[in-house]
Design a protein around this motif. Sequence first.
Motif, PDB file in Angstrom:
ATOM      1  N   ASP A 172       0.844  -1.162   0.045  1.00 44.58           N
ATOM      2  CA  ASP A 172       0.212   0.016  -0.040  1.00 44.58           C
ATOM      3  C   ASP A 172       0.786   1.222   0.170  1.00 44.58           C
ATOM      4  O   ASP A 172       0.575   2.145  -0.670  1.00 44.58           O
ATOM      5  CB  ASP A 172      -0.838   0.143   1.235  1.00 44.58           C
ATOM      6  CG  ASP A 172      -1.807   0.975   1.184  1.00 44.58           C
ATOM      7  OD1 ASP A 172      -2.846   1.185   0.389  1.00 44.58           O
ATOM      8  OD2 ASP A 172      -1.864   2.223   2.102  1.00 44.58           O
ATOM      9  N   HIS A 176       1.122   4.149  -2.883  1.00 46.20           N
ATOM     10  CA  HIS A 176       0.849   5.649  -2.739  1.00 46.20           C
ATOM     11  C   HIS A 176       1.851   6.454  -3.239  1.00 46.20           C
ATOM     12  O   HIS A 176       1.449   7.498  -3.733  1.00 46.20           O
ATOM     13  CB  HIS A 176       0.112   5.846  -1.368  1.00 46.20           C
ATOM     14  CG  HIS A 176      -0.966   5.377  -0.780  1.00 46.20           C
ATOM     15  ND1 HIS A 176      -2.252   5.708  -1.297  1.00 46.20           N
ATOM     16  CD2 HIS A 176      -1.539   4.385   0.025  1.00 46.20           C
ATOM     17  CE1 HIS A 176      -3.327   5.523  -0.924  1.00 46.20           C
ATOM     18  NE2 HIS A 176      -2.679   4.181   0.056  1.00 46.20           N
ATOM     19  N   HIS A 216      -7.894  -3.962  -0.387  1.00 47.21           N
ATOM     20  CA  HIS A 216      -8.264  -3.040  -1.592  1.00 47.21           C
ATOM     21  C   HIS A 216      -7.128  -3.031  -2.459  1.00 47.21           C
ATOM     22  O   HIS A 216      -6.071  -3.458  -2.009  1.00 47.21           O
ATOM     23  CB  HIS A 216      -8.759  -1.600  -1.269  1.00 47.21           C
ATOM     24  CG  HIS A 216      -7.755  -0.953  -0.468  1.00 47.21           C
ATOM     25  ND1 HIS A 216      -6.578  -0.623  -1.040  1.00 47.21           N
ATOM     26  CD2 HIS A 216      -7.560  -0.826   0.893  1.00 47.21           C
ATOM     27  CE1 HIS A 216      -5.707   0.032  -0.040  1.00 47.21           C
ATOM     28  NE2 HIS A 216      -6.231  -0.190   1.220  1.00 47.21           N
ATOM     29  N   HIS A 224      -6.634   4.967  -3.973  1.00 45.70           N
ATOM     30  CA  HIS A 224      -7.790   4.018  -4.062  1.00 45.70           C
ATOM     31  C   HIS A 224      -8.960   4.425  -3.298  1.00 45.70           C
ATOM     32  O   HIS A 224      -8.691   5.438  -2.396  1.00 45.70           O
ATOM     33  CB  HIS A 224      -7.349   2.499  -3.471  1.00 45.70           C
ATOM     34  CG  HIS A 224      -6.871   2.619  -2.023  1.00 45.70           C
ATOM     35  ND1 HIS A 224      -7.628   2.616  -0.753  1.00 45.70           N
ATOM     36  CD2 HIS A 224      -5.593   2.911  -1.676  1.00 45.70           C
ATOM     37  CE1 HIS A 224      -6.848   2.887   0.100  1.00 45.70           C
ATOM     38  NE2 HIS A 224      -5.693   3.062  -0.398  1.00 45.70           N
TER      39      HIS A 224
HETATM   40 ZN   LIG Z   1      -4.073   2.588   1.051  1.00 45.69          ZN
END
Ligand SMILES: [Zn+2]
Length: 288
Positions: A172, A176, A216, A224
């Motif tokens: 993640d 990002h 996700h 997201h």
């Molecule tokens: Zn995230």
Amino acid sequence: MWGLVTADRVNQNRLIVVLIDGLSNEVAQRHLGYMEGLVEEGIALRARVKSILPSLSRPCYASIFTGTPPQVHGVTTNEPAARLETPSVFDLLAAVSRTSAVAGYHWMSELFSRGPYDLVRDVEQSDNESGITHGRFYHQDEFPDAQLFGLAERMRRTENPDLLVIHPMGCDHAGHKHGSASREYAGRAAFMDGILATVLPVWMREGYQIIVTADHGMNAFGFHGGPDEAERITPFYLISQRLPSPVATQDTIEQTELSALFCDLLGISPSATMRPFSPSRKAQWFGL
Ligand SMILES: [Zn+2]
């Protein structure tokens, strides 16, 4: 198949969930070579999970472990730091005197243990009577994934939890910073695969049921929350001695079905509010 012949059956009602934050299905299928090999060899079942909306971390965590949509558990943004009132898998286990352990981001502690998070009070938790039983939490997105697996594996060996959740943030964080089409994001996924290739053989030998999935995905812009496939569709791998013939399915599970599946695998009853796991899919997968 490894499971029916050689695996220890002592842990057959135990479950390990690896929740890889921010890993899209597309990137998982391209870069998790070890996991895809387990699918090819008929050891792991592969499907996909469709996240709730918005496809944001905290609402997704809440839905994964309560089996309810944001409209029910009430977490519709990343902001609320209070413990959930909707019953979670952790609550159900504690209610029947079974245990859980979580090595994860501090939002997991807020949702399922106590919130708001107090670093010194909450970073390490042992023998809680409700919610998560044992916890090791981090609050910086840069926390090293391999270190987290070390903490989790140590809890598995010392506490012997019925449910172990490991929740790394490396994918993640890279997504990002660099976007889903980047070398960095793909590299974090490949690194995660290497960790899985180290720990899964041990867990399989000891007879654990194992799920590898994500909360996700990630888009090319590096965020997201929306309904696009890249943000919403996540991988799902399941290893269990109860699967008569693990294959690569085309199935897409609703994220709110996961809790009931966890309960089934753990041998406990889901809560009244959890969305049931699709009976026809259950029959197909488990040959019931
Ligand atoms: Zn995230």
